[in-house]
Design a protein around this motif. Structure first.
Motif, PDB file in Angstrom:
ATOM      1  N   ILE A  21       0.831  -1.201   0.000  1.00  0.00           N
ATOM      2  CA  ILE A  21       0.000   0.000   0.000  1.00  0.00           C
ATOM      3  C   ILE A  21       0.867   1.253   0.000  1.00  0.00           C
ATOM      4  CG2 ILE A  21      -1.634   1.348   1.390  1.00  0.00           C
ATOM      5  CD1 ILE A  21      -2.913  -1.320   2.193  1.00  0.00           C
ATOM      6  N   ALA A  22       1.927   1.270   0.816  1.00  0.00           N
ATOM      7  CA  ALA A  22       2.819   2.421   0.854  1.00  0.00           C
ATOM      8  C   ALA A  22       3.538   2.603  -0.480  1.00  0.00           C
ATOM      9  CB  ALA A  22       3.838   2.256   1.986  1.00  0.00           C
ATOM     10  N   PHE A  25       0.990   4.022  -2.998  1.00  0.00           N
ATOM     11  CA  PHE A  25       0.740   5.423  -2.670  1.00  0.00           C
ATOM     12  C   PHE A  25       1.909   6.299  -3.099  1.00  0.00           C
ATOM     13  CE2 PHE A  25       1.030   9.027   0.283  1.00  0.00           C
ATOM     14  CZ  PHE A  25      -0.184   9.639   0.005  1.00  0.00           C
ATOM     15  N   GLY A  28       1.999   6.484  -6.920  1.00  0.00           N
ATOM     16  CA  GLY A  28       0.869   7.296  -7.376  1.00  0.00           C
ATOM     17  C   GLY A  28       1.092   8.772  -7.139  1.00  0.00           C
ATOM     18  N   SER A  29       1.616   9.135  -5.974  1.00  0.00           N
ATOM     19  CA  SER A  29       1.881  10.546  -5.698  1.00  0.00           C
ATOM     20  C   SER A  29       3.014  11.062  -6.578  1.00  0.00           C
ATOM     21  CB  SER A  29       2.215  10.753  -4.222  1.00  0.00           C
ATOM     22  OG  SER A  29       3.416  10.081  -3.886  1.00  0.00           O
TER      23      SER A  29
END
Length: 63
Positions: A21-22, A25, A28-29
């Motif tokens: 998940i990290a 994220f 994606g950022s």
């Protein structure tokens, strides 16, 4: 028990889920910032405004 094994590193299911998940994220950022970053506009705001459109002098030329 599902998990992630990388060499001698063994991660349990919860830790590997948090890791995935990290990672998603972060990527994606990074893609969001890369797509929305206006580098040309940022550089134009840093450079002085000139009425004549001559290029800026080089390092060996006087202003």
């Amino acid at each position: 028990m599902n998990g992630l094994v990388i060499g001698n590193l063994e991660l349990d299911a919860l830790t590997s889920t948090v890791f995935v998940i990290a990672t998603v994220f972060f990527l994606g950022s990074f893609i969001f910032v890369s797509r929305t970053n206006d580098m040309i506009g940022s550089l134009k705001s840093l450079l002085p405004q000139r009425k004549n459109r001559k290029p800026l002098p080089g390092p060996d030329e006087p202003l």
